[in-house]
Write a protein that holds these residues in place. Structure first.
Motif, mmCIF file in Angstrom:
data_model
loop_
_atom_site.group_PDB
_atom_site.id
_atom_site.type_symbol
_atom_site.label_atom_id
_atom_site.label_comp_id
_atom_site.label_asym_id
_atom_site.label_seq_id
_atom_site.Cartn_x
_atom_site.Cartn_y
_atom_site.Cartn_z
ATOM 1 N N HIS A 57 -12.790 9.367 7.374
ATOM 2 C CA HIS A 57 -13.397 8.803 8.573
ATOM 3 C C HIS A 57 -14.815 9.340 8.734
ATOM 4 C CE1 HIS A 57 -9.006 8.498 9.345
ATOM 5 N NE2 HIS A 57 -9.360 7.298 9.788
ATOM 6 N N GLN A 58 -15.723 8.469 9.178
ATOM 7 C CA GLN A 58 -17.130 8.830 9.248
ATOM 8 C C GLN A 58 -17.413 9.915 10.282
ATOM 9 O OE1 GLN A 58 -19.331 5.227 9.872
ATOM 10 N NE2 GLN A 58 -18.898 4.422 7.833
ATOM 11 N N ASP A 59 -16.606 9.976 11.339
ATOM 12 C CA ASP A 59 -16.858 10.945 12.397
ATOM 13 C C ASP A 59 -16.173 12.283 12.146
ATOM 14 O OD1 ASP A 59 -14.365 9.895 12.616
ATOM 15 O OD2 ASP A 59 -14.378 9.691 14.802
ATOM 16 N N CYS A 60 -15.626 12.489 10.947
ATOM 17 C CA CYS A 60 -14.926 13.728 10.628
ATOM 18 C C CYS A 60 -15.329 14.177 9.226
ATOM 19 C CB CYS A 60 -13.406 13.527 10.713
ATOM 20 S SG CYS A 60 -12.459 15.049 10.374
ATOM 21 N N GLU A 61 -15.634 15.485 9.071
ATOM 22 C CA GLU A 61 -16.056 16.021 7.778
ATOM 23 C C GLU A 61 -15.077 17.072 7.271
ATOM 24 O OE1 GLU A 61 -19.984 17.495 8.219
ATOM 25 O OE2 GLU A 61 -20.883 15.503 8.571
ATOM 26 N N ALA A 62 -13.820 16.970 7.665
ATOM 27 C CA ALA A 62 -12.827 17.975 7.281
ATOM 28 C C ALA A 62 -12.595 17.969 5.777
ATOM 29 C CB ALA A 62 -11.516 17.711 8.020
ATOM 30 N N TYR A 63 -12.389 19.216 5.226
ATOM 31 C CA TYR A 63 -12.154 19.410 3.790
ATOM 32 C C TYR A 63 -11.167 20.569 3.692
ATOM 33 C CZ TYR A 63 -13.280 20.339 -1.145
ATOM 34 O OH TYR A 63 -13.229 20.520 -2.505
ATOM 35 N N TRP A 64 -9.961 20.298 3.151
ATOM 36 C CA TRP A 64 -8.913 21.306 3.215
ATOM 37 C C TRP A 64 -8.067 21.311 1.949
ATOM 38 C CZ3 TRP A 64 -8.743 16.614 5.494
ATOM 39 C CH2 TRP A 64 -7.625 15.812 5.277
ATOM 40 N N CYS A 65 -7.305 22.403 1.825
ATOM 41 C CA CYS A 65 -6.447 22.588 0.652
ATOM 42 C C CYS A 65 -5.134 21.838 0.858
ATOM 43 C CB CYS A 65 -6.186 24.089 0.451
ATOM 44 S SG CYS A 65 -4.995 24.449 -0.881
ATOM 45 N N LYS A 66 -4.727 21.084 -0.172
ATOM 46 C CA LYS A 66 -3.482 20.323 -0.085
ATOM 47 C C LYS A 66 -2.271 21.248 0.022
ATOM 48 C CE LYS A 66 -1.881 18.636 -3.880
ATOM 49 N NZ LYS A 66 -1.721 17.832 -5.114
ATOM 50 N N THR A 67 -2.345 22.486 -0.561
ATOM 51 C CA THR A 67 -1.193 23.381 -0.612
ATOM 52 C C THR A 67 -1.020 24.182 0.671
ATOM 53 O OG1 THR A 67 -1.466 23.565 -3.002
ATOM 54 C CG2 THR A 67 -0.093 25.230 -1.924
ATOM 55 N N CYS A 68 -2.133 24.829 1.118
ATOM 56 C CA CYS A 68 -2.032 25.713 2.280
ATOM 57 C C CYS A 68 -2.593 25.105 3.555
ATOM 58 C CB CYS A 68 -2.731 27.042 1.998
ATOM 59 S SG CYS A 68 -4.533 26.881 1.760
ATOM 60 N N SER A 69 -3.218 23.917 3.464
ATOM 61 C CA SER A 69 -3.785 23.206 4.619
ATOM 62 C C SER A 69 -4.898 23.988 5.300
ATOM 63 C CB SER A 69 -2.692 22.870 5.655
ATOM 64 O OG SER A 69 -1.729 22.008 5.077
ATOM 65 N N GLN A 70 -5.495 24.983 4.633
ATOM 66 C CA GLN A 70 -6.612 25.737 5.188
ATOM 67 C C GLN A 70 -7.920 25.010 4.886
ATOM 68 O OE1 GLN A 70 -6.367 28.494 7.133
ATOM 69 N NE2 GLN A 70 -4.132 28.187 6.997
ATOM 70 N N LEU A 71 -8.841 25.018 5.877
ATOM 71 C CA LEU A 71 -10.128 24.368 5.680
ATOM 72 C C LEU A 71 -10.942 25.105 4.635
ATOM 73 C CD1 LEU A 71 -11.117 23.570 9.386
ATOM 74 C CD2 LEU A 71 -10.183 22.001 7.684
ATOM 75 N N LEU A 101 0.822 -1.202 0.000
ATOM 76 C CA LEU A 101 0.000 0.000 0.000
ATOM 77 C C LEU A 101 0.859 1.257 0.000
ATOM 78 C CD1 LEU A 101 -2.838 1.234 0.180
ATOM 79 C CD2 LEU A 101 -2.664 1.060 2.676
ATOM 80 N N ALA A 102 1.954 1.229 0.760
ATOM 81 C CA ALA A 102 2.828 2.393 0.828
ATOM 82 C C ALA A 102 3.510 2.661 -0.508
ATOM 83 C CB ALA A 102 3.883 2.203 1.928
ATOM 84 N N SER A 103 3.701 1.634 -1.314
ATOM 85 C CA SER A 103 4.384 1.815 -2.592
ATOM 86 C C SER A 103 3.527 2.549 -3.612
ATOM 87 C CB SER A 103 4.802 0.452 -3.155
ATOM 88 O OG SER A 103 3.654 -0.319 -3.503
ATOM 89 N N VAL A 104 2.250 2.575 -3.414
ATOM 90 C CA VAL A 104 1.368 3.213 -4.403
ATOM 91 C C VAL A 104 0.530 4.320 -3.766
ATOM 92 C CG1 VAL A 104 1.219 1.162 -5.847
ATOM 93 C CG2 VAL A 104 -0.409 1.459 -3.994
ATOM 94 N N SER A 105 0.881 4.793 -2.549
ATOM 95 C CA SER A 105 0.040 5.777 -1.867
ATOM 96 C C SER A 105 0.894 6.792 -1.130
ATOM 97 C CB SER A 105 -0.910 5.072 -0.889
ATOM 98 O OG SER A 105 -0.183 4.418 0.131
ATOM 99 N N VAL A 106 0.230 7.873 -0.694
ATOM 100 C CA VAL A 106 0.843 8.936 0.105
ATOM 101 C C VAL A 106 0.099 8.986 1.436
ATOM 102 C CG1 VAL A 106 1.289 11.411 0.257
ATOM 103 C CG2 VAL A 106 1.497 10.224 -1.941
ATOM 104 N N THR A 107 0.825 9.112 2.541
ATOM 105 C CA THR A 107 0.210 9.181 3.865
ATOM 106 C C THR A 107 -0.127 10.628 4.190
ATOM 107 O OG1 THR A 107 1.444 7.244 4.593
ATOM 108 C CG2 THR A 107 0.481 8.630 6.300
ATOM 109 N N VAL A 108 -1.349 10.874 4.588
ATOM 110 C CA VAL A 108 -1.834 12.233 4.854
ATOM 111 C C VAL A 108 -2.427 12.271 6.256
ATOM 112 C CG1 VAL A 108 -3.446 14.026 4.131
ATOM 113 C CG2 VAL A 108 -2.304 12.626 2.407
ATOM 114 N N GLU A 109 -2.213 13.394 6.975
ATOM 115 C CA GLU A 109 -2.798 13.581 8.297
ATOM 116 C C GLU A 109 -3.917 14.609 8.225
ATOM 117 O OE1 GLU A 109 -1.604 15.041 12.844
ATOM 118 O OE2 GLU A 109 -0.090 14.903 11.265
ATOM 119 N N CYS A 110 -5.073 14.267 8.791
ATOM 120 C CA CYS A 110 -6.209 15.184 8.787
ATOM 121 C C CYS A 110 -5.932 16.323 9.757
ATOM 122 C CB CYS A 110 -7.480 14.440 9.182
ATOM 123 S SG CYS A 110 -8.930 15.502 9.404
ATOM 124 N N PRO A 111 -6.092 17.608 9.343
ATOM 125 C CA PRO A 111 -5.812 18.728 10.249
ATOM 126 C C PRO A 111 -6.853 18.878 11.363
ATOM 127 C CG PRO A 111 -6.732 19.520 8.186
ATOM 128 C CD PRO A 111 -6.512 18.048 8.002
#
Length: 641
Positions: free
Chosen positions: A538-552, A505-515
């Motif tokens: 994740h079902q209990d989180c509705e975060a939506y943010w910019c990949k560049t500036c990490s702003q919601l 999975l790591a060979s074909v993916s990027v690990t991202v942390e939800c802000p």
């Protein structure tokens, strides 16, 4: 021969209600034991529980037929197909040497099993590797009652592969004279087949799919049963119609026979009546001519009766009697006889007409019966031809099967497990211990394959290249790659498979942390490169943010890292937002008058929020008041004025 035995009362296949279900019981035993081993349970404690034997034998009650099931068909059932995997199928003579090869190869292959068939009996041989303080051992499960365990099925535990092989050789002992017989059919009876199995790791989705497959199979079987029932009803209906038609034919024949008997009775009656008329006419002709009587008062001549005797009967009244002359009497006699003849002719004609009608009806009935008989004969011939055609097809199929068996027998005679040499450890192994890389065709033993894959994953090397291809590396040559299926078939444990999945999975993916929730999740590299906005899965989180500036951001709305898009939306949503005509800074009026003062440093612009006009740019209070009075004489200072 050191071994131990575990057996419980009333647990044989006969007690469970399946006299020919030894195949089901053996495969179910393999599934139960291997699944228990994969869950790290103590196999000895599992085998010592009566519930284990009862749960294994419970499946036998669903097969109460006397027909024996083939192991291949059993393994294709969804229950076993999703949990067991067939590594290979071995076929050999039932000799001690071959059984030793089998048990030794099983003991070197980790947790695995062999379902051994020597028609008509089937047993399972299960190899349990060392687990904690317990040494490895071999379990033979036998669902048949034997002299050593006459009351039920038994688990026979052997601590040596050779001891287990000796037991199998004694159990499936073959008369030596059969081995010398050149008849291939008797040779087949002296052979055994072994399905080598190992546990298959399956997910919840695969379990659901197995349930769905089983339900669909039941639905198809139900539809087939309904179709068969419909066809049977049609056949029964046609049979009922044929029986009714036959009954009508019998009734018609009975009626025709009755009509013919009535006609014969009528004919006999008419013949008797005609004979009586002729006899009466002949008796009258013997009397002679009538004589005219004499006048009244004169003595009468004697009157003769038809029998010739004299009558003394006298006239009892004074009525005159008719008198005839000789010629008139003859004419009277002639007329009377002619009437009798005409009446007889009329009766005869009537009888002939009735006979003609009866003959016509009988002929029509005979023609109808002939037509029905012809139809039935045609149907019989048609059925006979269909039966002959089906017999020919079955004969051709049997011929093909016999030819196939002959070819298989020839192959079996030429087949022998010669084994192979592993190029890594230089050990000689049976074919069942071979682990082959599909992409390059190289093969090594299972133990070396698992050890090599573990070392490569520990060093985080990906993809895992075939060790023989790497050793034979030439410039520009394409190396074979080991797949997860090859690793699983080689007997890798769950930890190694989990590590394989993580690295894959790591060979074909990027690990991202939800802000927002700070949880980490992978995203496919290609999708990560193509998208600008990210969202938390994740079902209990509705975060939506910019990949560049990490702003919601807001889902479905345009985003810019400088905030311009967000401000434009805010401005468009507000009514009292204007830009300062001096410095172009946006100002919002919340309440109060329409006079707006820009507070941007160095601007000092006063403007009208109603019309947007620049009133004055100054800090002089007197000038500001004068300009305001002048402007608001023509514009509204407050709302509604």
């Amino acid at each position: 021969m050191e071994h131990s035995m575990i057996s419980f009362r009333n647990t044989s296949q006969y007690s469970a209600g399946g006299p020919s279900a030894c195949g089901l019981a053996s495969v179910n035993a393999v599934r139960t034991v291997l699944m228990s081993h994969s869950s790290s349970r103590s196999i000895r404690s599992v085998l010592n529980q009566e519930e284990t034997a009862m749960s294994i034998m419970a499946i036998c009650q669903y097969w109460n037929s006397n027909e024996h099931l083939d192991v291949h068909d059993i393994l294709n059932l969804p229950l076993f197909k999703c949990q067991l995997e067939t590594v290979e199928v071995e076929d050999n003579q039932s000799t001690l040497g071959n059984f030793r090869k089998l048990t030794r190869s099983l003991s070197r292959g980790g947790a695995c099993a062999a379902v051994v068939t020597r028609s008509p009996e089937i047993v399972s041989v299960i190899s349990i590797p060392a687990q904690g303080d317990d040494n490895g051992f071999i379990v033979i499960f036998d669902s048949h009652p034997r002299p050593k365990h006459p009351l039920g099925a038994a688990f026979l535990i052997f601590y040596s592969p050779d001891d287990a092989a000796t037991y199998l050789s004694n159990l499936f002992q073959v008369d030596a004279s059969i081995m010398r017989d050149n008849n291939w059919q008797t040779q087949m009876l002296s052979r055994y087949s072994a399905h080598i199995l190992q546990a298959r790791s399956f997910s919840e989705e695969e379990g659901k799919k197995a349930v769905y497959d089983a339900n669909i199979s039941l639905l198809k079987l139900s539809v087939a049963i309904k179709e068969a029932s419909t066809k049977e009803e049609e056949v029964q209906l046609n049979l009922s119609k044929l029986r009714q038609e036959l009954e009508r034919q019998r009734e018609a024949r009975h009626q025709a026979a009755s009509a013919e008997a009535d006609a014969n009775r009528k004919l006999q009656a008419l013949r008797k009546e005609l004979a009586d008329a002729r006899e009466f006419a002949e008796s009258l002709s013997d009397i002679g001519p009538f004589q005219a009587p004499k006048p009244v008062g004169q003595p009468q001549p004697p009157v003769y009766s038809p029998s010739g005797g004299q009558s003394n009967r006298q006239a009892v009244d004074n009525q005159p009697k008719p008198t005839f002359s000789g010629s008139e009497a003859e004419e009277y006699e002639r007329v009377r006889l002619a009437g009798l003849a005409a009446k007889a002719a009329e009766q005869r004609q009537k009888w002939q007409s009735e006979q003609q009608i009866i003959k016509q009806e009988a002929q029509a009935e005979a023609e109808r019966r002939d037509a029905e008989a012809a139809r039935l004969e045609f149907a019989r011939q048609q059925a006979k031809r269909e039966i002959e055609l089906r017999d020919l097809q079955l004969a051709a199929e049997l011929q093909r099967e016999e030819e196939s068996i002959v070819v298989q027998h020839a192959r079996l005679l030429d087949m022998e497990d010669t084994g192979f040499n592993c190029d890594i450890c230089s050990e000689h192994w049976s074919i069942g211990m071979m682990s082959k890389v599909d992409s390059c065709g190289h093969a090594i033993c299972r133990e070396c394959m698992v050890g090599y894959v573990k070392s490569q994953l520990d060093e985080r090397r990906w993809p895992v290249v075939c060790p023989l291809c790497r050793a034979e590396s030439t410039k520009g040559a394409k190396h074979g790659e080991i797949t997860r299926e090859v690793c699983e078939n080689a007997g890798a444990d769950e930890d190694l498979i989990t590590k394989w999945r993580d690295i894959e999975l790591a060979s074909v993916s990027v690990t991202v942390e939800c802000p927002t929730c700070k949880k980490v999740f992978p995203i496919v590299t290609e999708d990560y490169n193509e998208t600008e906005m990210l969202w938390c899965p994740h079902q209990d989180c509705e975060a939506y943010w910019c990949k560049t500036c990490s702003q919601l951001g807001e889902r479905g709305q345009k985003h810019t890292c400088d905030g311009q898009a967000e401000f434009d939306r805010y401005r468009d949503s507000q009514k009292d937002v204007r830009s300062c005509p001096g410095c172009k800074t946006y100002i919002v009026r919340n309440t109060g008058c329409r006079h707006m003062t820009c507070i941007a440093p160095g601007c000092n612009t006063h403007f009208c929020d109603s019309c947007g006009e620049n009133i004055i740019k100054s800090q002089d209070r007197t000038a500001i008041d004068a300009a305001l009075q002048d402007h608001y004489r023509r514009c509204s200072l407050f709302d509604g004025y």
